[in-house]
Design a protein around this motif. Structure first.
Motif, PDB file in Angstrom:
ATOM      1  N   LEU A  10      54.967 -29.511  10.358  1.00  0.00           N
ATOM      2  CA  LEU A  10      54.191 -28.732  11.314  1.00  0.00           C
ATOM      3  C   LEU A  10      53.204 -27.803  10.603  1.00  0.00           C
ATOM      4  CD1 LEU A  10      53.745 -28.311  14.288  1.00  0.00           C
ATOM      5  CD2 LEU A  10      55.590 -26.607  14.311  1.00  0.00           C
ATOM      6  N   GLY A  26      53.599 -29.912  17.742  1.00  0.00           N
ATOM      7  CA  GLY A  26      54.885 -30.397  17.252  1.00  0.00           C
ATOM      8  C   GLY A  26      55.220 -31.763  17.817  1.00  0.00           C
ATOM      9  N   GLY A  27      54.878 -31.985  19.097  1.00  0.00           N
ATOM     10  CA  GLY A  27      55.109 -33.297  19.696  1.00  0.00           C
ATOM     11  C   GLY A  27      54.276 -34.373  19.033  1.00  0.00           C
ATOM     12  N   SER A  47      54.249 -18.129  14.058  1.00  0.00           N
ATOM     13  CA  SER A  47      54.945 -18.215  15.339  1.00  0.00           C
ATOM     14  C   SER A  47      54.020 -17.759  16.461  1.00  0.00           C
ATOM     15  CB  SER A  47      56.218 -17.360  15.331  1.00  0.00           C
ATOM     16  OG  SER A  47      55.900 -15.988  15.160  1.00  0.00           O
ATOM     17  N   LEU A  75      51.282 -24.931  20.344  1.00  0.00           N
ATOM     18  CA  LEU A  75      52.084 -25.213  19.155  1.00  0.00           C
ATOM     19  C   LEU A  75      53.138 -26.281  19.466  1.00  0.00           C
ATOM     20  CD1 LEU A  75      52.197 -24.247  16.238  1.00  0.00           C
ATOM     21  CD2 LEU A  75      53.888 -22.539  16.924  1.00  0.00           C
ATOM     22  N   ARG A  76      53.679 -26.240  20.670  1.00  0.00           N
ATOM     23  CA  ARG A  76      54.655 -27.248  21.070  1.00  0.00           C
ATOM     24  C   ARG A  76      53.993 -28.625  21.164  1.00  0.00           C
ATOM     25  NH1 ARG A  76      56.146 -25.072  25.531  1.00  0.00           N
ATOM     26  NH2 ARG A  76      57.689 -23.698  24.568  1.00  0.00           N
ATOM     27  N   LEU A  77      52.758 -28.660  21.681  1.00  0.00           N
ATOM     28  CA  LEU A  77      52.020 -29.923  21.740  1.00  0.00           C
ATOM     29  C   LEU A  77      51.767 -30.481  20.341  1.00  0.00           C
ATOM     30  CD1 LEU A  77      49.305 -29.287  24.497  1.00  0.00           C
ATOM     31  CD2 LEU A  77      51.211 -30.904  24.605  1.00  0.00           C
ATOM     32  N   ASP A 101      60.456 -26.290  14.092  1.00  0.00           N
ATOM     33  CA  ASP A 101      59.560 -25.863  15.166  1.00  0.00           C
ATOM     34  C   ASP A 101      58.631 -24.736  14.733  1.00  0.00           C
ATOM     35  OD1 ASP A 101      60.769 -27.696  16.895  1.00  0.00           O
ATOM     36  OD2 ASP A 101      62.328 -26.255  17.452  1.00  0.00           O
ATOM     37  N   GLU A 139      51.990 -20.755  22.442  1.00  0.00           N
ATOM     38  CA  GLU A 139      53.274 -21.421  22.253  1.00  0.00           C
ATOM     39  C   GLU A 139      53.207 -22.843  22.800  1.00  0.00           C
ATOM     40  OE1 GLU A 139      57.956 -20.332  22.935  1.00  0.00           O
ATOM     41  OE2 GLU A 139      56.631 -20.275  24.679  1.00  0.00           O
ATOM     42  N   GLY A 140      52.541 -23.004  23.943  1.00  0.00           N
ATOM     43  CA  GLY A 140      52.390 -24.344  24.499  1.00  0.00           C
ATOM     44  C   GLY A 140      51.585 -25.250  23.588  1.00  0.00           C
ATOM     45  N   PRO A 199      56.336 -15.946  22.836  1.00  0.00           N
ATOM     46  CA  PRO A 199      57.063 -16.769  23.814  1.00  0.00           C
ATOM     47  C   PRO A 199      56.378 -16.770  25.181  1.00  0.00           C
ATOM     48  CG  PRO A 199      58.594 -15.401  22.566  1.00  0.00           C
ATOM     49  CD  PRO A 199      57.216 -14.944  22.195  1.00  0.00           C
TER      50      PRO A 199
END
Length: 305
Positions: free
Chosen positions: A137, A278-279, A263, A274-276, A119, A271-272, A266
């Motif tokens: 990533l 990663g998805g 990173s 980066l999460r997208l 992540d 962060e959102g 939080p």
């Protein structure tokens, strides 16, 4: 360029950046032919002989003591990075560059570590900023337009400094491109002073000087700076704007090799994003897995009709 020339250029550059008034001296009344401190003024401040300093600046002396170099650094008001650079240039050869002609490789343990950080975008760099390895990533964050396996082929291996100046994707990726470029050149200067005999590093500098006016213009200023942590502002083509913190971890036993990890704060929009990203990486990996499985089934069916 030989280390002696580098040393002379560095000292002249820093002398030119200081006025007599900056260091508490009363300037002479006659007009100055060149900007900055004269050699005599610098030597008076440092408490060293003009003859000895002139020989040092002209590359005709390699016997300056630590005390003399420290005195010159203080007189020139050099910071910690600039002082370290002065010491390297004045005593070249202190840092031996292993594998200066042979391509380097990331160790299996370093690869295992960054791949375990699923992540977190992470990559392994050598002292020249060649990418030796990256996790999915990290690849998607910085260079998704390049082949993931390019890091394993020395002749195609990405170099972050080269990409920064010669790849249009990187011009668009970094929101503060000019600041990023200035830091990259200053860091490369420090590395070049530390490893004066690294031929591949010299080739990189030569290529960038010839092909990038933006690099050449910054290189002539002789900036020196290192940065092991901070913040990057990126505009990613897939997930938009992100502000990411980065940390650098030196790899013991591999001089110049380091891991860089990114990173997001939080709960932040970054962060959102980066999460997208990663998805999207996970979806791409799953699709490739399905395609490979389908290809294997089709191959088996053709082999056994």
């Amino acid at each position: 360029m030989p280390p002696a020339s580098e040393l002379g250029n560095f000292l002249k550059n820093r002398r030119a950046a200081l006025l007599p008034e900056d260091v508490g001296l009363v300037p002479y009344g006659d007009r100055r032919r060149v900007p900055g401190l004269r050699r005599e003024e610098l030597c008076m401040l440092a408490g060293v002989s003009v003859t000895h300093y002139t020989r040092l600046e002209q590359g005709r002396s390699n016997s300056a003591s630590q005390e003399v170099l420290n005195a010159i650094a203080q007189a020139l008001r050099l910071d910690e990075d600039e002082t370290a650079h002065l010491m390297n240039l004045a005593a070249p050869g202190r840092c031996v560059a292993p594998g200066s002609l042979c391509p380097e490789h990331a160790s299996s343990s370093a690869r295992q570590l960054i791949n375990a950080m699923a992540d977190v975008p992470a990559l392994v760099l050598d002292r020249r900023n060649d990418v030796l390895a990256w996790n999915p990533l990290g690849h998607a964050l910085l260079a998704g337009h390049l082949d993931f396996d390019s890091v394993d082929a020395p002749e195609r291996r990405p170099n972050l400094t080269r990409l920064l100046f010669l790849d249009e994707h990187f011009h668009e990726l970094y929101t503060d491109w000019a600041e990023e470029a200035a830091l990259a050149v200053a860091s490369l200067r420090l590395t070049a002073g530390r490893y004066p005999d690294d031929r591949r590093l010299a080739e990189l500098i030569g290529q960038l000087t010839m092909q990038s006016p933006a690099f050449a213009e910054r290189w002539t200023r002789h900036p020196v700076r290192t940065c092991t942590s901070g913040t990057k502002r990126l505009h990613h083509p897939t997930v938009g704007t992100m502000e990411l913190a980065f940390e650098t971890l030196q790899i013991p036993g591999s001089p110049g090799q380091r891991i860089i990890a990114y990173s997001a704060e939080p709960g932040s929009a970054s962060e959102g994003a980066l999460r997208l990203l990663g998805g999207a990486v996970a979806d791409t990996a799953a699709r490739h897995k399905r395609d490979n499985a389908r290809g294997q089934r089709d191959g088996q069916a053709q082999a056994h009709p």
